[in-house]
Scaffold this motif. Structure first.
Motif, mmCIF file in Angstrom:
data_model
loop_
_atom_site.group_PDB
_atom_site.id
_atom_site.type_symbol
_atom_site.label_atom_id
_atom_site.label_comp_id
_atom_site.label_asym_id
_atom_site.label_seq_id
_atom_site.Cartn_x
_atom_site.Cartn_y
_atom_site.Cartn_z
ATOM 1 N N CYS A 74 -31.249 -5.015 -1.205
ATOM 2 C CA CYS A 74 -30.656 -5.513 0.028
ATOM 3 C C CYS A 74 -30.862 -4.417 1.063
ATOM 4 O O CYS A 74 -30.353 -3.301 0.897
ATOM 5 C CB CYS A 74 -29.180 -5.814 -0.163
ATOM 6 S SG CYS A 74 -28.852 -7.146 -1.328
ATOM 7 N N LYS A 83 -31.074 -8.155 4.506
ATOM 8 C CA LYS A 83 -31.950 -9.163 3.896
ATOM 9 C C LYS A 83 -32.289 -8.702 2.484
ATOM 10 O O LYS A 83 -32.303 -7.494 2.189
ATOM 11 C CB LYS A 83 -33.221 -9.365 4.710
ATOM 12 C CG LYS A 83 -34.121 -8.141 4.811
ATOM 13 C CD LYS A 83 -35.399 -8.448 5.570
ATOM 14 C CE LYS A 83 -35.123 -8.747 7.024
ATOM 15 N NZ LYS A 83 -36.376 -8.929 7.806
ATOM 16 N N SER A 102 -31.832 -16.157 -3.571
ATOM 17 C CA SER A 102 -31.164 -17.330 -3.007
ATOM 18 C C SER A 102 -29.704 -17.037 -2.688
ATOM 19 O O SER A 102 -29.198 -17.400 -1.619
ATOM 20 C CB SER A 102 -31.270 -18.499 -3.994
ATOM 21 O OG SER A 102 -30.527 -19.613 -3.544
ATOM 22 N N ALA A 105 -29.479 -14.603 0.297
ATOM 23 C CA ALA A 105 -29.871 -15.263 1.541
ATOM 24 C C ALA A 105 -28.757 -16.154 2.059
ATOM 25 O O ALA A 105 -28.489 -16.206 3.268
ATOM 26 C CB ALA A 105 -31.145 -16.076 1.323
ATOM 27 N N ALA A 109 -26.826 -15.266 5.593
ATOM 28 C CA ALA A 109 -27.109 -16.221 6.672
ATOM 29 C C ALA A 109 -25.932 -16.380 7.615
ATOM 30 O O ALA A 109 -26.092 -16.859 8.741
ATOM 31 C CB ALA A 109 -27.502 -17.575 6.090
#
Length: 416
Positions: A74, A83, A102, A105, A109
């Motif tokens: 990360c 990210k 996944s 993310a 987000a």
């Protein structure tokens, strides 16, 4: 012989079961599985297999032969959200890597996120929501564990009129990465005095500090606190820039001053070694050095450090970065694995993150700053490696007959 071939199949299953029923041979087979997730699958066969797979002595051998792997990192700058950056993986770990990507993310987000700490497959995530900082625990590798919100951080007992030159409030996972033992540290400096509060999260929240206010007097009033490093053997260390690091024992809330090797100031990270030892990894321009301190007795002087490895990464980094390479006087040490197994280096001018394995001298480029991240040129990247979980988390079994479990496993493999 039966016409339907069941007799040969039964004989093959019985033969395989007799081999797999040999404990010594079974352990040698299990240790060659290569990956902790495969070891967990094998442990599902029977209580006997679980007993062998979870035995502490066997797990030590397994880790020596198959050390935990970095699935990805990360990565984030202070002006940008984090990210997940995956690292290349063998097919056996592809599903785990996709799950981590996944899950991260989805969490990132929401924006305003940063990683407070990452350990053994779990992350403490900080987010800014409606003007308030909130923290939660995310487990991207454990599909059955939902994100868990942490209680609000209690106000520090630092007096508001107190002139402080450095202050940290950070939350850390325990060194096994579990959810029991999450620790909150408040640390600040007033002139030459350093004071700290240590909280441990319980069923009723943070409660009161587990220890009374503690303090230590520093040699230099001008000592600057650059950053607080993640826990190593139950201690957090603060980078001072004055040739020593200040350690705080989380269990006893007592301080220790650890002198650093000559010439080491800011650009270093620490990691745990076997026993109670500590590794220090530092970069002087492009010369990477690995030091070891056994931390035995009261020997906390600079003479306790042993230089175990040193080499230049300049040629490899410049070659991998290619046209992106911008001459720069230094690399930042961004993250270090246990036993100094790996190092992540940040080259701010080129916007490149490198992965280094000191033991093999392997250097890889794992991330290139995007074009829309040009404002991050002078900002150090924050790196949180996401590792395969170690030790493995084994499920509880309820199998009445181990031999039947072995036969079923063998027949299942035979059908494949």
């Amino acid at each position: 012989m039966d016409g339907d071939g069941r007799a040969p199949a039964a004989a093959a299953a019985a033969s395989a079961a007799s081999v797999l029923g040999d404990d010594d041979l079974l352990r040698e087979i299990l240790i060659r599985l290569g990956f902790p997730n495969f070891l967990v699958c094998a442990a599902l066969v029977s209580k006997g297999w679980l007993h062998h797979a979870s035995d502490p002595a066997f797990l030590r051998r397994f880790r020596e032969r198959n050390p935990p792997r970095v699935l990805g990192v990360c990565a984030g700058y202070s002006v940008r959200p984090f990210k997940f950056v995956p690292l290349p993986q063998p097919p056996e770990l592809a599903a785990l890597s996709r799950r981590a990507a996944s899950s991260c993310a989805h969490a990132f987000a929401r924006g305003g996120q940063r990683i407070e700490h990452c350990r053994n497959g779990r992350l403490i995530v900080e987010s800014l929501r409606k003007g308030t900082f909130k923290h939660s625990v995310l487990a991207p590798l454990l599909s059955g564990e939902p994100e868990a919100a942490l209680p609000p951080i209690p106000p520090t007992r630092r007096h508001p009129q107190e002139p402080t030159q450095g202050a940290f409030t950070q939350i850390f996972l325990p060194e096994d990465g579990g959810r029991d033992g999450i620790t909150l540290v408040n640390l600040w400096k007033v002139q030459r005095e350093v004071r700290a509060e240590v909280y441990v999260l319980g069923s009723g929240g943070w409660g009161v500090p587990t220890t009374a206010m503690t303090e230590i007097e520093l040699q230099y009033a001008a000592t600057f606190f650059a950053k607080m490093l993640p826990p190593v053997h139950g201690k957090v260390f603060v980078v001072t820039g004055f040739g020593y690091t200040l350690g705080l024992d989380l269990a006893t809330a007592t301080f220790v001053i650890l002198q650093l090797p000559a010439g080491v100031r800011y650009n270093y990270m620490l990691s745990s070694a076997e026993g109670s030892g500590i590794y220090l990894v530092t970069a002087d321009r492009f010369q990477l050095s690995v030091w070891l301190h056994r931390m035995t007795g009261d020997n906390h002087g600079a003479g306790g450090w042993l230089l175990v490895d040193t080499f230049s990464v300049l040629e490899a980094c410049a070659r991998l970065a290619g046209d992106s390479w911008v001459p720069c006087e230094y690399l930042n040490v961004a993250a270090v694995g246990d036993n100094a197994d790996f190092v992540f280096l940040d080259h701010p001018s080129s916007g490149v993150i490198f992965y280094v394995q000191p033991s093999s001298r392997v250097v890889k480029m794992v991330y290139q700053r995007m074009a829309d991240e040009h404002e991050c040129t002078s900002v150090a990247v924050r790196i949180s490696p996401v590792m395969t979980i170690w030790p493995p988390i084994f499920p509880a079994l309820n199998i009445g007959h181990d031999q039947e479990g072995i036969v079923r496993a063998v027949r299942s493999l035979d059908r494949r």
